[in-house]
Design an enzyme around this catalytic site. Structure first.
Site, PDB file in Angstrom:
ATOM      1  CG  HIS A  83      -0.157   0.186   2.532  1.00 50.43           C
ATOM      2  ND1 HIS A  83       0.554  -0.840   3.111  1.00 50.43           N
ATOM      3  CD2 HIS A  83       0.000   1.247   3.361  1.00 50.43           C
ATOM      4  CE1 HIS A  83       1.110  -0.428   4.231  1.00 50.43           C
ATOM      5  NE2 HIS A  83       0.799   0.855   4.414  1.00 50.43           N
ATOM      6  CG  ASP A 133       1.537   5.222   4.648  1.00 51.41           C
ATOM      7  OD1 ASP A 133       1.091   4.071   4.827  1.00 51.41           O
ATOM      8  OD2 ASP A 133       2.708   5.556   4.937  1.00 51.41           O
ATOM      9  CG  HIS A 181       4.948   1.178   2.926  1.00 52.39           C
ATOM     10  ND1 HIS A 181       4.382   2.297   2.340  1.00 52.39           N
ATOM     11  CD2 HIS A 181       4.356   1.067   4.141  1.00 52.39           C
ATOM     12  CE1 HIS A 181       3.513   2.836   3.167  1.00 52.39           C
ATOM     13  NE2 HIS A 181       3.461   2.105   4.274  1.00 52.39           N
ATOM     14  NE  ARG A 203       2.304   7.013   8.865  1.00 52.57           N
ATOM     15  CZ  ARG A 203       1.217   6.437   8.358  1.00 52.57           C
ATOM     16  NH1 ARG A 203       1.185   5.119   8.166  1.00 52.57           N
ATOM     17  NH2 ARG A 203       0.166   7.156   8.040  1.00 52.57           N
TER      18      ARG A 203
HETATM   19  C1  OGA Z   1       3.405   2.585   7.978  1.00 55.61           C
HETATM   20  C2  OGA Z   1       3.407   1.137   7.770  1.00 55.61           C
HETATM   21  C3  OGA Z   1       5.242  -0.295   8.081  1.00 55.61           C
HETATM   22  C4  OGA Z   1       5.986  -0.966   9.173  1.00 55.61           C
HETATM   23  O1  OGA Z   1       4.044   3.063   8.922  1.00 55.61           O
HETATM   24  O2  OGA Z   1       2.768   3.287   7.186  1.00 55.61           O
HETATM   25  O3  OGA Z   1       2.781   0.636   6.873  1.00 55.61           O
HETATM   26  O4  OGA Z   1       7.028  -1.517   8.847  1.00 55.61           O
HETATM   27  N1  OGA Z   1       4.232   0.467   8.573  1.00 55.61           N
HETATM   28  O5  OGA Z   1       5.559  -0.945  10.327  1.00 55.61           O
HETATM   29 MN    MN Z   2       1.821   2.232   5.669  1.00 63.01          MN
END
Ligand code: OGA
Ligand code: MN
Length: 288
Positions: free
Chosen positions: A110, A112, A264, A279
């Protein structure tokens, strides 16, 4: 005697297609503008940047993120079991593994918040606790993924639009006991978003596939079977090894990715081991 701050860090590419490790910079809100500009350029070029051994605090993370634009507050994170927000810092999303190793929600390809009308420019993720083994994150270069499509498919998707929805958060909201009326009100605040299937990067001008397997529900103006088949074909481009990079986290590792040109996938191979990430998410503009 004052030392002269280095404004140009060193960059080491990790693969031939995507990802670079950046050395010689400590992330904070106080970096010179020249360094911020250098990082912005390196981000567009390499799509995801890795910073190691960042012994920084949450305040530094937030202040660093703010140098690239306004930070967004995720409207649902505080209700979803695998996520949370920082107690006094709504712009922090806490992503913590559950003790039972249950649903994570990020182990699908995906980009974000594409269900927003103006989805994020980029996300900056910091590792606080990493599993002994596993819990890597993978990124895919969606510009190369586009380039590797056959000409017929490129022609077919030119000018198409797709719908993006946050449906997968609705169950999380229900499980968290959020009343149906509130979910209905949220659905009005965050209606279905329509974005081009092929996005042109506002800085580089390069084309990228901009549909993803978590949030994209259908291609506008196509019947369901045809739309599903075409979306599936586009989603599968993320699986090409030549578009991918994979990061092994350690506490203090920070990754900064461009949501406009990448997708990702958080690899869910660490069972009940503890994994704790934070994040911040930089606001973006309307995709074209
Ligand atoms: C994000 C996600 C990835 C992770 O932070 O947007 O998808 O590795 N996380 O935790
Ligand atoms: Mn993500």
């Amino acid at each position: 005697m004052a030392t002269i701050a280095t404004t140009r860090p060193t960059l080491h590419k990790v693969t031939g297609s995507i990802g670079a490790e950046v050395e010689g910079v400590t992330l904070s809100g106080d970096l010179p503008q020249e360094t911020i500009d250098w990082i912005s350029d390196a981000l567009v070029e390499n799509k995801v940047l890795f910073f190691r051994d960042q012994d920084i605090r949450r305040e530094d993370h937030i202040a660093f993120g703010r140098r690239f634009g306004e930070l967004e507050v995720h409207p649902f994170a505080k209700h979803i079991s695998a996520f949370n927000t920082g107690d006094d810092d709504p712009e922090i999303i806490v992503i913590e593994s559950r003790k039972d190793g249950g649903a994570r929600g990020t182990d699908m390809w995906h980009s974000d918040v594409t269900w927003r009308l103006e989805p994020s420019l980029g996300s900056i993720l910091r590792c606080l606790v990493g599993p002994e083994a596993g819990g890597d994150t993978m990124w895919a270069n969606m510009e190369t993924a586009y380039d590797l499509l056959d000409d017929e498919t490129k022609q077919r998707i030119e000018g198409l639009e797709a719908e993006h929805d946050w449906e997968n958060f609705r169950n999380g909201l229900r499980n968290a006991g959020v009343p149906e009326e509130k979910i209905a009100a949220m659905s009005e605040d965050f209606p279905l978003a329509r974005h081009p299937v092929v996005r042109t990067h506002p800085v580089s001008g390069r084309k990228a596939i901009y549909v993803n397997s978590i949030f994209t529900t259908r291609i506008v103006g196509m019947d369901k079977a045809e739309s599903d088949a075409l979306l599936d074909k586009l989603f599968r481009q993320t699986a090409i090894p030549e578009v991918q990079v994979r990061l092994r986290w350690k506490p203090g590792t920070v990754a900064f990715w461009d949501n406009r040109s990448t997708q990702h996938y958080a690899v869910g191979d660490y069972g009940a081991q503890h994994r704790l990430m934070e994040r911040v998410t930089v606001c973006g503009d309307r995709p074209h």
